[in-house]
Design a protein around this motif. Structure first.
Motif, PDB file in Angstrom:
ATOM      1  N   LYS A  20       0.827  -1.209   0.000  1.00  0.00           N
ATOM      2  CA  LYS A  20       0.000   0.000   0.000  1.00  0.00           C
ATOM      3  C   LYS A  20       0.859   1.257   0.000  1.00  0.00           C
ATOM      4  N   LEU A  21       1.928   1.243   0.758  1.00  0.00           N
ATOM      5  CA  LEU A  21       2.812   2.411   0.781  1.00  0.00           C
ATOM      6  C   LEU A  21       3.464   2.620  -0.577  1.00  0.00           C
ATOM      7  N   LYS A  22       3.883   1.543  -1.224  1.00  0.00           N
ATOM      8  CA  LYS A  22       4.474   1.667  -2.560  1.00  0.00           C
ATOM      9  C   LYS A  22       3.486   2.308  -3.535  1.00  0.00           C
ATOM     10  N   ARG A  23       2.231   1.845  -3.483  1.00  0.00           N
ATOM     11  CA  ARG A  23       1.214   2.409  -4.371  1.00  0.00           C
ATOM     12  C   ARG A  23       1.078   3.908  -4.170  1.00  0.00           C
ATOM     13  N   GLN A  24       0.936   4.318  -2.911  1.00  0.00           N
ATOM     14  CA  GLN A  24       0.691   5.731  -2.618  1.00  0.00           C
ATOM     15  C   GLN A  24       1.904   6.591  -2.942  1.00  0.00           C
ATOM     16  N   VAL A  25       3.091   6.065  -2.680  1.00  0.00           N
ATOM     17  CA  VAL A  25       4.313   6.827  -2.978  1.00  0.00           C
ATOM     18  C   VAL A  25       4.450   7.039  -4.487  1.00  0.00           C
ATOM     19  N   LEU A  26       4.277   5.983  -5.262  1.00  0.00           N
ATOM     20  CA  LEU A  26       4.384   6.101  -6.722  1.00  0.00           C
ATOM     21  C   LEU A  26       3.318   7.056  -7.266  1.00  0.00           C
ATOM     22  N   SER A  27       2.123   6.988  -6.707  1.00  0.00           N
ATOM     23  CA  SER A  27       1.048   7.881  -7.140  1.00  0.00           C
ATOM     24  C   SER A  27       1.370   9.335  -6.818  1.00  0.00           C
ATOM     25  N   ALA A  28       1.900   9.588  -5.606  1.00  0.00           N
ATOM     26  CA  ALA A  28       2.247  10.960  -5.214  1.00  0.00           C
ATOM     27  C   ALA A  28       3.376  11.508  -6.083  1.00  0.00           C
ATOM     28  N   LEU A  60      11.568   1.134 -12.352  1.00  0.00           N
ATOM     29  CA  LEU A  60      11.460   0.101 -13.388  1.00  0.00           C
ATOM     30  C   LEU A  60      11.433  -1.299 -12.773  1.00  0.00           C
ATOM     31  N   VAL A  61      12.158  -1.483 -11.690  1.00  0.00           N
ATOM     32  CA  VAL A  61      12.130  -2.773 -10.993  1.00  0.00           C
ATOM     33  C   VAL A  61      10.718  -3.074 -10.499  1.00  0.00           C
ATOM     34  N   HIS A  62      10.003  -2.016 -10.095  1.00  0.00           N
ATOM     35  CA  HIS A  62       8.640  -2.202  -9.593  1.00  0.00           C
ATOM     36  C   HIS A  62       7.658  -2.591 -10.701  1.00  0.00           C
ATOM     37  N   MET A  63       8.070  -2.467 -11.961  1.00  0.00           N
ATOM     38  CA  MET A  63       7.208  -2.919 -13.048  1.00  0.00           C
ATOM     39  C   MET A  63       7.091  -4.441 -13.092  1.00  0.00           C
ATOM     40  N   ALA A  64       7.943  -5.119 -12.345  1.00  0.00           N
ATOM     41  CA  ALA A  64       7.860  -6.576 -12.250  1.00  0.00           C
ATOM     42  C   ALA A  64       7.300  -7.014 -10.897  1.00  0.00           C
ATOM     43  N   HIS A  65       6.701  -6.071 -10.167  1.00  0.00           N
ATOM     44  CA  HIS A  65       6.157  -6.376  -8.836  1.00  0.00           C
ATOM     45  C   HIS A  65       4.923  -7.279  -8.964  1.00  0.00           C
ATOM     46  N   PRO A  66       4.693  -8.157  -7.996  1.00  0.00           N
ATOM     47  CA  PRO A  66       3.511  -9.041  -8.068  1.00  0.00           C
ATOM     48  C   PRO A  66       2.181  -8.301  -8.003  1.00  0.00           C
ATOM     49  N   SER A  77       4.055  10.644  -9.100  1.00  0.00           N
ATOM     50  CA  SER A  77       3.486  10.891 -10.429  1.00  0.00           C
ATOM     51  C   SER A  77       2.725  12.209 -10.460  1.00  0.00           C
ATOM     52  N   SER A  78       1.955  12.479  -9.412  1.00  0.00           N
ATOM     53  CA  SER A  78       1.182  13.717  -9.343  1.00  0.00           C
ATOM     54  C   SER A  78       2.080  14.942  -9.309  1.00  0.00           C
ATOM     55  N   ILE A  79       3.258  14.794  -8.745  1.00  0.00           N
ATOM     56  CA  ILE A  79       4.215  15.901  -8.715  1.00  0.00           C
ATOM     57  C   ILE A  79       4.902  16.048 -10.068  1.00  0.00           C
ATOM     58  N   GLU A  94      -0.534  -5.737  -9.064  1.00  0.00           N
ATOM     59  CA  GLU A  94      -0.876  -5.054 -10.318  1.00  0.00           C
ATOM     60  C   GLU A  94      -0.938  -3.542 -10.156  1.00  0.00           C
ATOM     61  N   CYS A  95      -1.444  -3.070  -9.016  1.00  0.00           N
ATOM     62  CA  CYS A  95      -1.542  -1.620  -8.798  1.00  0.00           C
ATOM     63  C   CYS A  95      -0.164  -0.970  -8.693  1.00  0.00           C
ATOM     64  N   VAL A  96       0.777  -1.655  -8.049  1.00  0.00           N
ATOM     65  CA  VAL A  96       2.149  -1.147  -7.976  1.00  0.00           C
ATOM     66  C   VAL A  96       2.744  -1.056  -9.380  1.00  0.00           C
ATOM     67  N   VAL A  97       2.536  -2.085 -10.169  1.00  0.00           N
ATOM     68  CA  VAL A  97       3.044  -2.100 -11.553  1.00  0.00           C
ATOM     69  C   VAL A  97       2.445  -0.943 -12.349  1.00  0.00           C
ATOM     70  N   LYS A  98       1.141  -0.758 -12.215  1.00  0.00           N
ATOM     71  CA  LYS A  98       0.474   0.317 -12.952  1.00  0.00           C
ATOM     72  C   LYS A  98       1.038   1.683 -12.564  1.00  0.00           C
ATOM     73  N   MET A  99       1.189   1.927 -11.260  1.00  0.00           N
ATOM     74  CA  MET A  99       1.670   3.238 -10.817  1.00  0.00           C
ATOM     75  C   MET A  99       3.126   3.465 -11.205  1.00  0.00           C
ATOM     76  N   ALA A 100       3.917   2.385 -11.260  1.00  0.00           N
ATOM     77  CA  ALA A 100       5.294   2.518 -11.744  1.00  0.00           C
ATOM     78  C   ALA A 100       5.310   2.935 -13.207  1.00  0.00           C
ATOM     79  N   ALA A 101       4.404   2.347 -13.993  1.00  0.00           N
ATOM     80  CA  ALA A 101       4.295   2.724 -15.409  1.00  0.00           C
ATOM     81  C   ALA A 101       3.803   4.158 -15.559  1.00  0.00           C
ATOM     82  N   VAL A 102       2.877   4.568 -14.714  1.00  0.00           N
ATOM     83  CA  VAL A 102       2.360   5.940 -14.767  1.00  0.00           C
ATOM     84  C   VAL A 102       3.464   6.938 -14.450  1.00  0.00           C
TER      85      VAL A 102
END
Length: 535
Positions: free
Chosen positions: A224-232, A257-263, A234-236, A265-273
């Motif tokens: 959950k922290l990874k998701r929120q950090v990547l999202s924040a 980029l390493v997180h694009m291989a995370h198990p 991205s917003s910046i 899906e939301c982490v992967v998506k936010m890394a791509a974003v």
């Protein structure tokens, strides 16, 4: 009556009140029950219990109100209209942590529905209470306050600015440094809600020192922290080159980029974003992503991921390829076109198709080599099919139109151009003929192929307006062939040949001519005369 009997009555009354608020809170957890609770007068009965002498009853009454407001927009308005909010927030600093958490839940539940309700919460001193609770020593209260801040700020720039003016950002940055994981998660989410609206708001978040602490959160194993950090982040990063550079300077790549291989899906998506928001700004930033292996990671996502992840991955590929011909070649070399073609032929989602078509245009727009790579993959007929499909959305049709023009204006591969002659509307056909008009004058093999494949015949069937670009291209193409060949393939030419046959007057000699030179000898002539006499 003894004192014990009297106390027993009061004890029963207290238990009944507690049972009532607990039951209402349980019922309110299910949205289907909310209207029934309203009809039973739950709001009017809960309101006095907010000031009950028993802390647990006050707490459960606030929880019940929060659940009712959370599940029904109209009842959230009713809570505002009945002036329950001021009573809820009165002397909140003197309440225990459980009541504070419940009161903040009510604020969040009301504010989430609309900017108007969030503004009313602010007018009722709700934002000041949230900031006060954000400074609370208890981590649970801080989490609830950060959550409420995010629900207020997410609606628009004005409300986000109000949270900044109230002093929320420095406190949220401090929350990122708290040891409790759940506080970090919600603080990162709130910073995302504030920074997403506007460049100026994002700069305030950056100036408060948020990025280093956000970047540090990527190393935490919590999903959950990874998701929120990547999202924040991205917003910046999305607002400007400078803000994107601030994110890059925090050295989050290549970890992203390493997180694009995370198990997850939301982490992967936010890394791509986040990668997309970095790449879109400049050639240098796109080159940075390519240099650390970004294209390979993105192409792999396109190949194996589901729809939500494919979207940002394909868009990132488009941004990278659009910056320069060399980066587009890198995409082609990584088999990006093959996977984009697969998406184009197998997926049905209009939005995904539109983004894929746009990315293809970004790859093929540079040079004839780039356009040929698109053409060889047999993508052009599919683009034309989507453009002509009545069920395609307007956005998809627009992007097909644009990408076809971009690629066709560079394409010199006539084997791929010829099939487009048959189904292209005039606005696309002129670009197809434009390329033939460039190739045919200088290529004898292409001219032969153009005739044998039926291309020249098709050109003669095209009806073009006088003085149009389309007519000009047709005339140039016709000039590449002998006049009799052009005439032969013109509409109506076979009919004119048949008509000429019908109108032709034969000039051959008569079978029964009596001229001397028609007979080989005298006997033949005599025998013919005898034959006539016998008759």
């Amino acid at each position: 009556m003894t004192a014990r009997s009297i106390l027993q009555v009061f004890d029963q009354y207290q238990k009944a009140r507690l049972f009532f608020v607990q039951s209402v809170a349980d019922f309110a957890s299910r949205p289907n029950n909310v209207e029934c609770l309203e009809a039973a007068g739950a709001l009017d009965l809960l309101c006095p219990l907010l000031t009950d002498l028993v802390p647990s009853i006050r707490y459960m009454a606030a929880v019940a109100l929060g659940k009712i407001a959370n599940n029904n927009y109209r009842l959230a308005q009713t809570i505002i209209r009945k002036d329950i909010l001021p009573q809820l927030l009165k002397n909140i600093d003197k309440q225990n942590k459980f009541y504070k958490k419940a009161a903040l839940f009510v604020i969040r539940a009301i504010a989430k529905h609309s900017p108007e309700l969030a503004s009313i919460v602010i007018q009722n001193n709700g934002l000041d209470i949230v900031i006060l609770c954000l400074e609370d020593f208890d981590a649970i209260v801080k989490e609830s306050a950060a959550w409420a801040l995010g629900y207020i700020a997410r609606h628009n720039k004005t409300l986000a600015q109000a949270t900044i003016d109230a002093g929320a950002v420095p406190l949220l940055v401090l929350c990122l440094q708290e040891p409790e994981l759940f506080v970090k998660q919600v603080a990162a989410s709130a910073l995302c809600d504030i920074s997403k609206h506007d460049k100026d708001l994002a700069e305030i978040v950056v100036d408060a020192g948020a990025i280093p602490f956000l970047a540090k959160g990527l190393s935490n194993p919590d999903i959950k922290l990874k998701r929120q950090v990547l999202s924040a982040l991205s917003s910046i990063a999305k607002h400007s080159v400078n803000l994107a550079e601030s994110v890059i300077e925090a050295e989050v790549f290549p970890d992203v980029l390493v997180h694009m291989a995370h198990p997850d899906e939301c982490v992967v998506k936010m890394a791509a974003v986040l990668t997309r928001e970095i790449c879109k700004h400049s050639l240098e930033m796109a080159q940075l992503i390519v240099n650390i292996g970004g294209i390979g990671a993105l192409v792999e996502l396109i190949n194996i991921s589901k729809l939500p992840v494919k979207l940002p991955a394909i868009m990132t590929i488009g941004y990278i390829a659009g910056h320069s011909d060399q980066l587009a070649i890198a995409v082609i070399g990584s088999k990006g076109i093959i996977h984009l073609s697969t998406v184009l032929h197998e997926e049905m989602d209009d939005r995904l198709l539109a983004i894929t078509v746009w990315a293809i245009g970004q790859i093929g727009k540079h040079t004839p080599e780039h356009a040929k790579a698109i053409a060889v993959a047999n993508i052009l007929p599919k683009l034309l099919e989507l453009y002509n499909d009545p069920s395609s959305s307007e956005d998809l049709k627009l992007k097909c139109n644009t990408s076809l023009k971009q690629v066709l204006q560079r394409c010199m591969y006539i084997e791929a151009l010829e099939p487009l002659l048959h189904d292209s509307p005039p606005n696309i056909l002129k670009y197809v003929l434009g390329q033939f008009s460039k190739v045919l004058p200088n290529d004898a093999r292409a001219r032969r192929l153009f005739v044998t494949s039926g291309g020249l015949k098709k050109v003669q069937e095209i009806e073009a307006d006088p003085d149009s670009t389309l007519l000009e291209y047709i005339q140039i193409i016709n000039c590449c062939f002998p006049e009799e060949i052009v005439r032969y393939y013109s509409p109506g030419y076979p009919d004119s040949l048949l008509e000429a046959v019908e109108q032709y007057q034969p000039k051959c000699p008569s079978l029964f001519a009596t001229d001397e030179h028609l007979f080989s000898d005298t006997d033949s002539k005599d025998s013919l005369s005898i034959h006539h006499e016998d008759g």
